[in-house]
Design a protein around this motif. Sequence first.
Motif, PDB file in Angstrom:
ATOM      1  N   LYS A   1       9.578 -15.038  -1.655  1.00 51.01           N
ATOM      2  CA  LYS A   1       9.435 -16.481  -1.867  1.00 51.01           C
ATOM      3  C   LYS A   1      10.746 -17.114  -2.312  1.00 51.01           C
ATOM      4  O   LYS A   1      11.168 -18.151  -1.789  1.00 51.01           O
ATOM      5  CB  LYS A   1       8.345 -16.744  -2.921  1.00 51.01           C
ATOM      6  CG  LYS A   1       6.933 -16.472  -2.432  1.00 51.01           C
ATOM      7  CD  LYS A   1       5.919 -16.753  -3.542  1.00 51.01           C
ATOM      8  CE  LYS A   1       4.488 -16.525  -3.058  1.00 51.01           C
ATOM      9  NZ  LYS A   1       3.497 -16.760  -4.133  1.00 51.01           N
ATOM     10  N   ASP A   2      11.400 -16.493  -3.284  1.00 54.09           N
ATOM     11  CA  ASP A   2      12.677 -17.020  -3.784  1.00 54.09           C
ATOM     12  C   ASP A   2      13.747 -16.985  -2.692  1.00 54.09           C
ATOM     13  O   ASP A   2      14.564 -17.904  -2.569  1.00 54.09           O
ATOM     14  CB  ASP A   2      13.151 -16.214  -5.001  1.00 54.09           C
ATOM     15  CG  ASP A   2      12.229 -16.388  -6.203  1.00 54.09           C
ATOM     16  OD1 ASP A   2      11.437 -17.350  -6.205  1.00 54.09           O
ATOM     17  OD2 ASP A   2      12.299 -15.551  -7.126  1.00 54.09           O
ATOM     18  N   PHE A   3      13.744 -15.902  -1.906  1.00 55.04           N
ATOM     19  CA  PHE A   3      14.739 -15.740  -0.840  1.00 55.04           C
ATOM     20  C   PHE A   3      14.589 -16.842   0.206  1.00 55.04           C
ATOM     21  O   PHE A   3      15.578 -17.494   0.582  1.00 55.04           O
ATOM     22  CB  PHE A   3      14.571 -14.367  -0.192  1.00 55.04           C
ATOM     23  CG  PHE A   3      15.601 -14.039   0.851  1.00 55.04           C
ATOM     24  CD1 PHE A   3      16.772 -13.394   0.500  1.00 55.04           C
ATOM     25  CD2 PHE A   3      15.412 -14.379   2.187  1.00 55.04           C
ATOM     26  CE1 PHE A   3      17.733 -13.099   1.460  1.00 55.04           C
ATOM     27  CE2 PHE A   3      16.359 -14.082   3.150  1.00 55.04           C
ATOM     28  CZ  PHE A   3      17.525 -13.439   2.778  1.00 55.04           C
ATOM     29  N   ILE A   4      13.363 -17.057   0.670  1.00 50.26           N
ATOM     30  CA  ILE A   4      13.110 -18.072   1.697  1.00 50.26           C
ATOM     31  C   ILE A   4      13.465 -19.463   1.176  1.00 50.26           C
ATOM     32  O   ILE A   4      14.069 -20.276   1.885  1.00 50.26           O
ATOM     33  CB  ILE A   4      11.641 -18.026   2.156  1.00 50.26           C
ATOM     34  CG1 ILE A   4      11.342 -16.706   2.869  1.00 50.26           C
ATOM     35  CG2 ILE A   4      11.320 -19.201   3.079  1.00 50.26           C
ATOM     36  CD1 ILE A   4      12.163 -16.450   4.110  1.00 50.26           C
ATOM     37  N   ALA A   5      13.115 -19.732  -0.086  1.00 49.81           N
ATOM     38  CA  ALA A   5      13.445 -21.039  -0.684  1.00 49.81           C
ATOM     39  C   ALA A   5      14.952 -21.246  -0.730  1.00 49.81           C
ATOM     40  O   ALA A   5      15.463 -22.337  -0.435  1.00 49.81           O
ATOM     41  CB  ALA A   5      12.842 -21.135  -2.081  1.00 49.81           C
ATOM     42  N   GLY A   6      15.689 -20.175  -1.092  1.00 51.11           N
ATOM     43  CA  GLY A   6      17.154 -20.269  -1.158  1.00 51.11           C
ATOM     44  C   GLY A   6      17.774 -20.503   0.202  1.00 51.11           C
ATOM     45  O   GLY A   6      18.675 -21.336   0.363  1.00 51.11           O
ATOM     46  N   VAL A   7      17.290 -19.759   1.217  1.00 53.33           N
ATOM     47  CA  VAL A   7      17.820 -19.911   2.576  1.00 53.33           C
ATOM     48  C   VAL A   7      17.522 -21.303   3.111  1.00 53.33           C
ATOM     49  O   VAL A   7      18.386 -21.961   3.708  1.00 53.33           O
ATOM     50  CB  VAL A   7      17.222 -18.832   3.517  1.00 53.33           C
ATOM     51  CG1 VAL A   7      17.570 -19.133   4.972  1.00 53.33           C
ATOM     52  CG2 VAL A   7      17.735 -17.453   3.137  1.00 53.33           C
ATOM     53  N   GLU A   8      16.302 -21.780   2.886  1.00 50.83           N
ATOM     54  CA  GLU A   8      15.907 -23.098   3.390  1.00 50.83           C
ATOM     55  C   GLU A   8      16.759 -24.202   2.775  1.00 50.83           C
ATOM     56  O   GLU A   8      17.225 -25.113   3.466  1.00 50.83           O
ATOM     57  CB  GLU A   8      14.426 -23.341   3.094  1.00 50.83           C
ATOM     58  CG  GLU A   8      13.893 -24.635   3.711  1.00 50.83           C
ATOM     59  CD  GLU A   8      12.388 -24.764   3.583  1.00 50.83           C
ATOM     60  OE1 GLU A   8      11.813 -25.615   4.278  1.00 50.83           O
ATOM     61  OE2 GLU A   8      11.793 -24.005   2.790  1.00 50.83           O
TER      62      GLU A   8
END
Length: 481
Positions: free
Chosen positions: A49-56
């Motif tokens: 979740k944190d990874f996807i939020a950061g990439v987005e």
Amino acid sequence: MFDALADRLESAWKKLRGQDKITPANIQDALREVRRALLEADVNLQVVKDFIAGVEAKAQGAEVISGVRPDQQFIKIVYDELVEVMGDTNVPLAQAEVAPTVVLMAGLQGTGKTTATAKLALHLKKIDRNCLLVATDVYRPAAIDQLVTLGKQIQVPVFEMGSDADPVEIARRGVEQGKAEGVDTVIIDTAGRLQIDRDMMGELARIKEAVQPQETLLVVDAMTGQEAANLTRTFHEEIGITGAILTKLDGDSRGGAALSVRQISGQPIKFVGVGEKVEALQPFYPERMASRILGMGDVLTLVEKAQEEIDLADAEQMQEKILSAKFDFTDFLKQLRLLKNMGSLGGIIKMIPGMNKLNADQLKQGETQLKRCEAMIKSMTAQERKDPDILASSPSRRRRIASGSGYKESDVAKLVSDFQKMRGLMQQMGQGGFPGMPGMFGGMGNPAAAGNRPQPGWRGYNDPGSKKKKKEKKKKGFGTL
């Protein structure tokens, strides 16, 4: 272990191919593929979740650089986020101001802790740090004998007091022995359990209190996936660790442990085990691991592995032999053994950028061909290895070699023919030429490959339309290739 993850991520890049720019709308499909890839790799849900939020967030605010395609820019954003998740930079081992530096090894039973202890000692020995191993695992049958055997193998002394002594006392006296002998690093192998229990944690706490280590490293099995991260967090909360060693990273696990440990436990991965051999331990570099995950290779680690095995004087001598076409079968056999010492062919190939697409069958075929070459060369006399030309004109010698190695005379003839061509090619390359590349190394000693033809892209390959391409390049001012 990252093959499946790399394949999944590549399908994410494809979602952006053909797009003019990155927009909130067109990255959703790509993000969905990335999320799916990470979950299938057994990465911790919160980390995903944190990874996807950061990439987005980074993708939506990114300006597409002129000349860079949106999918390429998205890969760069994912790469940067991967590096950040795994810890930004390599965290080296701490060193005590006054020797010896004490390293306490902890972990559950079956994670490869005792082997990792010996691997770490050998790694430190290679950078000119002398070590003493201390065996405190008095519970597991033959644990002490295993460490003693590994110590002899890597020529590092082992301090032990048998299986009846108190582990805390063994650790304390082991450190005293290290001080007396003037070693700069004492590595203490502790007992593991099948699961975390109060007795285990209590004993570890007492050993730690007695020896005051500069490093407390937890050895965790990468094949446990995201559970490795939870285990690291538990040990840190109970004992206080300074880092982790991730073992079995060369296995068929899905890679979630490498991406989860730092974020969940807060502690860095300091080393990774990449094979069963005692030499198979590498410092953990997040940027290199991210490059491997994205299929970009890992040239720096490959160079470091080569530097460990290659002697500079031998390399210069080999270069002279190649340039003068005196490279013989003895030299070739030496290079094969050097390749073996660096690790598996598959592991080496995948460190080379662009070579990650080779499938398991191709790599297996390459390994088989190297083995058949080695078997035939070992069946040659010293004179035949030194002068391959005498084999070209002697069917009786070829038959004897074939009989000794278990192959056919035609196999030996193919090996000799390919070797002579390769030797001539090496000489021409050293003199500045680069003729068409025949199917040398891949087909060497393999009759099935006798009809190999040069691959498109090599100079000299006359593929359909190549003359047209040359004319077009001339018009543009590039000249011929």
